[in-house]
Motif scaffolding. Structure first.
Motif, PDB file in Angstrom:
ATOM      1  N   PHE A   1     -15.801  19.408 -10.995  1.00 13.72           N
ATOM      2  CA  PHE A   1     -16.016  18.090 -10.402  1.00 13.72           C
ATOM      3  C   PHE A   1     -14.678  17.358 -10.358  1.00 13.72           C
ATOM      4  O   PHE A   1     -13.876  17.448 -11.289  1.00 13.72           O
ATOM      5  CB  PHE A   1     -17.012  17.281 -11.231  1.00 13.72           C
ATOM      6  CG  PHE A   1     -18.343  17.966 -11.402  1.00 13.72           C
ATOM      7  CD1 PHE A   1     -19.328  17.853 -10.438  1.00 13.72           C
ATOM      8  CD2 PHE A   1     -18.598  18.734 -12.526  1.00 13.72           C
ATOM      9  CE1 PHE A   1     -20.555  18.484 -10.587  1.00 13.72           C
ATOM     10  CE2 PHE A   1     -19.816  19.373 -12.692  1.00 13.72           C
ATOM     11  CZ  PHE A   1     -20.794  19.248 -11.714  1.00 13.72           C
ATOM     12  N   THR A   2     -14.462  16.627  -9.282  1.00 17.24           N
ATOM     13  CA  THR A   2     -13.232  15.868  -9.129  1.00 17.24           C
ATOM     14  C   THR A   2     -13.554  14.445  -8.715  1.00 17.24           C
ATOM     15  O   THR A   2     -14.296  14.226  -7.745  1.00 17.24           O
ATOM     16  CB  THR A   2     -12.310  16.511  -8.077  1.00 17.24           C
ATOM     17  OG1 THR A   2     -11.971  17.839  -8.494  1.00 17.24           O
ATOM     18  CG2 THR A   2     -11.031  15.702  -7.924  1.00 17.24           C
ATOM     19  N   ALA A   3     -13.029  13.489  -9.467  1.00 18.04           N
ATOM     20  CA  ALA A   3     -13.156  12.072  -9.131  1.00 18.04           C
ATOM     21  C   ALA A   3     -11.777  11.591  -8.698  1.00 18.04           C
ATOM     22  O   ALA A   3     -10.822  11.646  -9.469  1.00 18.04           O
ATOM     23  CB  ALA A   3     -13.651  11.276 -10.333  1.00 18.04           C
ATOM     24  N   LYS A   4     -11.694  11.128  -7.463  1.00 16.68           N
ATOM     25  CA  LYS A   4     -10.398  10.704  -6.920  1.00 16.68           C
ATOM     26  C   LYS A   4     -10.497   9.258  -6.458  1.00 16.68           C
ATOM     27  O   LYS A   4     -11.407   8.891  -5.714  1.00 16.68           O
ATOM     28  CB  LYS A   4      -9.998  11.604  -5.743  1.00 16.68           C
ATOM     29  CG  LYS A   4      -8.621  11.278  -5.180  1.00 16.68           C
ATOM     30  CD  LYS A   4      -8.203  12.279  -4.131  1.00 16.68           C
ATOM     31  CE  LYS A   4      -6.832  11.948  -3.545  1.00 16.68           C
ATOM     32  NZ  LYS A   4      -5.771  11.899  -4.574  1.00 16.68           N
ATOM     33  N   LEU A   5      -9.539   8.459  -6.910  1.00 16.90           N
ATOM     34  CA  LEU A   5      -9.519   7.054  -6.520  1.00 16.90           C
ATOM     35  C   LEU A   5      -8.965   6.894  -5.115  1.00 16.90           C
ATOM     36  O   LEU A   5      -8.003   7.573  -4.727  1.00 16.90           O
ATOM     37  CB  LEU A   5      -8.661   6.244  -7.500  1.00 16.90           C
ATOM     38  CG  LEU A   5      -9.246   6.045  -8.899  1.00 16.90           C
ATOM     39  CD1 LEU A   5      -8.235   5.328  -9.784  1.00 16.90           C
ATOM     40  CD2 LEU A   5     -10.545   5.267  -8.849  1.00 16.90           C
ATOM     41  N   GLU A   6      -9.599   6.002  -4.360  1.00 11.19           N
ATOM     42  CA  GLU A   6      -9.121   5.640  -3.033  1.00 11.19           C
ATOM     43  C   GLU A   6      -8.689   4.177  -3.100  1.00 11.19           C
ATOM     44  O   GLU A   6      -9.507   3.293  -3.350  1.00 11.19           O
ATOM     45  CB  GLU A   6     -10.225   5.849  -2.000  1.00 11.19           C
ATOM     46  CG  GLU A   6     -10.654   7.309  -1.869  1.00 11.19           C
ATOM     47  CD  GLU A   6     -11.788   7.488  -0.880  1.00 11.19           C
ATOM     48  OE1 GLU A   6     -12.331   6.466  -0.397  1.00 11.19           O
ATOM     49  OE2 GLU A   6     -12.136   8.648  -0.586  1.00 11.19           O
ATOM     50  N   TYR A   7      -7.408   3.946  -2.894  1.00 13.44           N
ATOM     51  CA  TYR A   7      -6.864   2.601  -3.035  1.00 13.44           C
ATOM     52  C   TYR A   7      -7.031   1.804  -1.736  1.00 13.44           C
ATOM     53  O   TYR A   7      -7.095   2.380  -0.652  1.00 13.44           O
ATOM     54  CB  TYR A   7      -5.392   2.661  -3.419  1.00 13.44           C
ATOM     55  CG  TYR A   7      -5.144   3.284  -4.777  1.00 13.44           C
ATOM     56  CD1 TYR A   7      -5.549   2.621  -5.932  1.00 13.44           C
ATOM     57  CD2 TYR A   7      -4.525   4.516  -4.902  1.00 13.44           C
ATOM     58  CE1 TYR A   7      -5.331   3.179  -7.182  1.00 13.44           C
ATOM     59  CE2 TYR A   7      -4.305   5.083  -6.152  1.00 13.44           C
ATOM     60  CZ  TYR A   7      -4.719   4.409  -7.281  1.00 13.44           C
ATOM     61  OH  TYR A   7      -4.508   4.968  -8.512  1.00 13.44           O
ATOM     62  N   PRO A   8      -7.085   0.494  -1.859  1.00 15.50           N
ATOM     63  CA  PRO A   8      -7.121  -0.346  -0.654  1.00 15.50           C
ATOM     64  C   PRO A   8      -5.864  -0.128   0.183  1.00 15.50           C
ATOM     65  O   PRO A   8      -4.858   0.396  -0.309  1.00 15.50           O
ATOM     66  CB  PRO A   8      -7.180  -1.773  -1.222  1.00 15.50           C
ATOM     67  CG  PRO A   8      -7.712  -1.615  -2.602  1.00 15.50           C
ATOM     68  CD  PRO A   8      -7.186  -0.299  -3.088  1.00 15.50           C
ATOM     69  N   PRO A   9      -5.893  -0.532   1.437  1.00 12.37           N
ATOM     70  CA  PRO A   9      -4.718  -0.344   2.301  1.00 12.37           C
ATOM     71  C   PRO A   9      -3.449  -0.938   1.695  1.00 12.37           C
ATOM     72  O   PRO A   9      -3.467  -2.011   1.097  1.00 12.37           O
ATOM     73  CB  PRO A   9      -5.113  -1.080   3.591  1.00 12.37           C
ATOM     74  CG  PRO A   9      -6.607  -1.043   3.603  1.00 12.37           C
ATOM     75  CD  PRO A   9      -7.021  -1.137   2.164  1.00 12.37           C
ATOM     76  N   CYS A  10      -2.361  -0.186   1.840  1.00  9.44           N
ATOM     77  CA  CYS A  10      -1.019  -0.604   1.413  1.00  9.44           C
ATOM     78  C   CYS A  10      -0.840  -0.625  -0.101  1.00  9.44           C
ATOM     79  O   CYS A  10       0.126  -1.213  -0.603  1.00  9.44           O
ATOM     80  CB  CYS A  10      -0.655  -1.969   2.000  1.00  9.44           C
ATOM     81  SG  CYS A  10      -0.526  -1.967   3.804  1.00  9.44           S
TER      82      CYS A  10
ATOM     83  N   ASP B   1       0.313  -5.017   6.155  1.00 10.49           N
ATOM     84  CA  ASP B   1      -1.093  -5.367   5.984  1.00 10.49           C
ATOM     85  C   ASP B   1      -1.679  -5.890   7.295  1.00 10.49           C
ATOM     86  O   ASP B   1      -1.029  -5.860   8.350  1.00 10.49           O
ATOM     87  CB  ASP B   1      -1.272  -6.387   4.847  1.00 10.49           C
ATOM     88  CG  ASP B   1      -0.560  -7.708   5.119  1.00 10.49           C
ATOM     89  OD1 ASP B   1      -0.207  -7.977   6.291  1.00 10.49           O
ATOM     90  OD2 ASP B   1      -0.357  -8.474   4.160  1.00 10.49           O
ATOM     91  N   ALA B   2      -2.927  -6.375   7.224  1.00  7.38           N
ATOM     92  CA  ALA B   2      -3.622  -6.825   8.428  1.00  7.38           C
ATOM     93  C   ALA B   2      -2.908  -7.984   9.111  1.00  7.38           C
ATOM     94  O   ALA B   2      -3.076  -8.207  10.311  1.00  7.38           O
ATOM     95  CB  ALA B   2      -5.060  -7.216   8.081  1.00  7.38           C
ATOM     96  N   ASN B   3      -2.094  -8.720   8.364  1.00  5.49           N
ATOM     97  CA  ASN B   3      -1.356  -9.855   8.923  1.00  5.49           C
ATOM     98  C   ASN B   3       0.067  -9.486   9.333  1.00  5.49           C
ATOM     99  O   ASN B   3       0.864 -10.369   9.674  1.00  5.49           O
ATOM    100  CB  ASN B   3      -1.305 -10.996   7.900  1.00  5.49           C
ATOM    101  CG  ASN B   3      -2.688 -11.509   7.543  1.00  5.49           C
ATOM    102  OD1 ASN B   3      -3.542 -11.632   8.422  1.00  5.49           O
ATOM    103  ND2 ASN B   3      -2.903 -11.806   6.265  1.00  5.49           N
ATOM    104  N   GLY B   4       0.363  -8.194   9.273  1.00 11.58           N
ATOM    105  CA  GLY B   4       1.700  -7.755   9.643  1.00 11.58           C
ATOM    106  C   GLY B   4       2.747  -7.995   8.585  1.00 11.58           C
ATOM    107  O   GLY B   4       3.942  -7.903   8.849  1.00 11.58           O
ATOM    108  N   GLN B   5       2.314  -8.287   7.358  1.00  7.93           N
ATOM    109  CA  GLN B   5       3.229  -8.557   6.257  1.00  7.93           C
ATOM    110  C   GLN B   5       3.456  -7.291   5.424  1.00  7.93           C
ATOM    111  O   GLN B   5       2.552  -6.464   5.275  1.00  7.93           O
ATOM    112  CB  GLN B   5       2.675  -9.670   5.364  1.00  7.93           C
ATOM    113  CG  GLN B   5       2.423 -10.982   6.083  1.00  7.93           C
ATOM    114  CD  GLN B   5       3.705 -11.641   6.560  1.00  7.93           C
ATOM    115  OE1 GLN B   5       4.723 -11.609   5.863  1.00  7.93           O
ATOM    116  NE2 GLN B   5       3.663 -12.233   7.747  1.00  7.93           N
ATOM    117  N   VAL B   6       4.645  -7.164   4.898  1.00 14.75           N
ATOM    118  CA  VAL B   6       4.967  -6.066   3.991  1.00 14.75           C
ATOM    119  C   VAL B   6       5.145  -6.634   2.596  1.00 14.75           C
ATOM    120  O   VAL B   6       6.001  -7.506   2.374  1.00 14.75           O
ATOM    121  CB  VAL B   6       6.242  -5.324   4.435  1.00 14.75           C
ATOM    122  CG1 VAL B   6       6.600  -4.248   3.406  1.00 14.75           C
ATOM    123  CG2 VAL B   6       6.046  -4.705   5.811  1.00 14.75           C
TER     124      VAL B   6
END
Length: 281
Positions: free
Chosen positions: A96-105, A122-127
């Motif tokens: 079994f493998t549990a893998k985290l999926e992080y939010p964008p960026c 990000d969604a606002n074009g900011q880095v």
């Protein structure tokens, strides 16, 4: 005298309430195995696992907020994806493998901290740059051998100490696994895997679930996310059969022509290599 008696009874009532309110591992997970609660020890036992009747320290490890995982992910928390290499032939091993999926960026750096990806807008074009979550910043105060209370630092929900290894400081997440009325605990980074032998597991479908906590300063662990999946144990050799046909180029794979040769490709599903030494009859 009556006032003292009333205070004494009130204290006793509080003690009884706290004792009755203590949580076990079975209380923390939504899935209940059919055998759980009917016998003192779950059958069959999984080697290296413990019965979920053991007490859970819900002060150190608070319950997960019962909000939709999509909402938690939207608010900037990772979510976990639980998978397995099921189905497994009885007697073989299943992983079994549990893998985290992080939010964008967001991503995990080499130290096990969560940082902003400075190559992502990000969604606002900011880095953004820097840490989203910096757990290694407090290792000097709460690392192994530096905790003022060994029973409250670097321990799992049942009080067992974290395993010490050369890379333990990179393992910033606690994974608590639960299946068939039993549990297992691991410390890892953005993913964690475990393997169990299926010899004593009944044939058919079972549910396994995982709950993930993030290590946090001041001897507290933050609940992040949970997931579950169904796995299968069978006494039949799992195979996958692909049927194709020698036909003209660009023909649909779902169309077969009379008179043309049909090709059967059989693929054995044996990820643990259990059948490598099996004799053919």
């Amino acid at each position: 005298m009556e006032g003292l008696l009333f205070d004494f009874l009130l204290v006793c009532a509080c003690v009884v309430f706290q004792a009755d309110g203590r949580k076990t591992y079975a209380d923390m997970f939504p899935h209940k195995h059919a055998m759980a609660g009917k016998i003192p020890f779950p059958i069959p036992p999984i080697p290296g696992w413990d019965p979920d009747t053991n007490p859970w320290d819900d002060y150190l490890y608070p319950p997960l907020n019962p909000k939709p995982k999509e909402l938690m992910h939207h608010k900037g928390k990772p979510k976990v994806r639980l998978t397995s290499d099921s189905p497994a032939l009885n007697g073989s091993c299943i992983t079994f493998t549990a893998k985290l999926e992080y939010p964008p960026c967001q991503k995990e750096d080499a130290n096990g901290d969560l940082v902003w990806d400075d190559h992502c807008e990000d969604a606002n074009g900011q880095v953004r740059t820097g840490h989203v979550y910096n757990w290694t910043s407090w290792l000097d105060d709460y690392g192994f051998g530096k905790c003022p209370d060994a029973a409250k630092c670097n321990v799992f929900p049942d009080g067992k100490p974290f395993p010490q290894s050369n890379d333990w400081s990179h393992k910033s997440y606690v994974y608590v696994w639960h299946a068939m009325g039993q549990y297992h605990e691991t410390c890892d980074g953005s993913s964690s895997s475990l393997t169990i032998n299926t010899t004593n597991i009944p044939l058919g479908a079972e549910v396994i679930e995982v709950m993930v906590y993030r290590k946090r300063e001041r001897r507290k662990y933050s609940p992040l996310t949970t997931d579950n999946t169904v796995f299968y144990v069978t006494d039949k050799i799992p195979v996958a059969v692909d049927i194709s046909q020698k036909a003209a180029v660009n023909q649909s794979q779902n169309v077969f022509f009379r008179g043309e040769d049909v090709v059967f490709t059989v693929q054995l599903h044996d990820p643990s290599g259990y059948l490598k030494t099996a004799a053919c009859h």
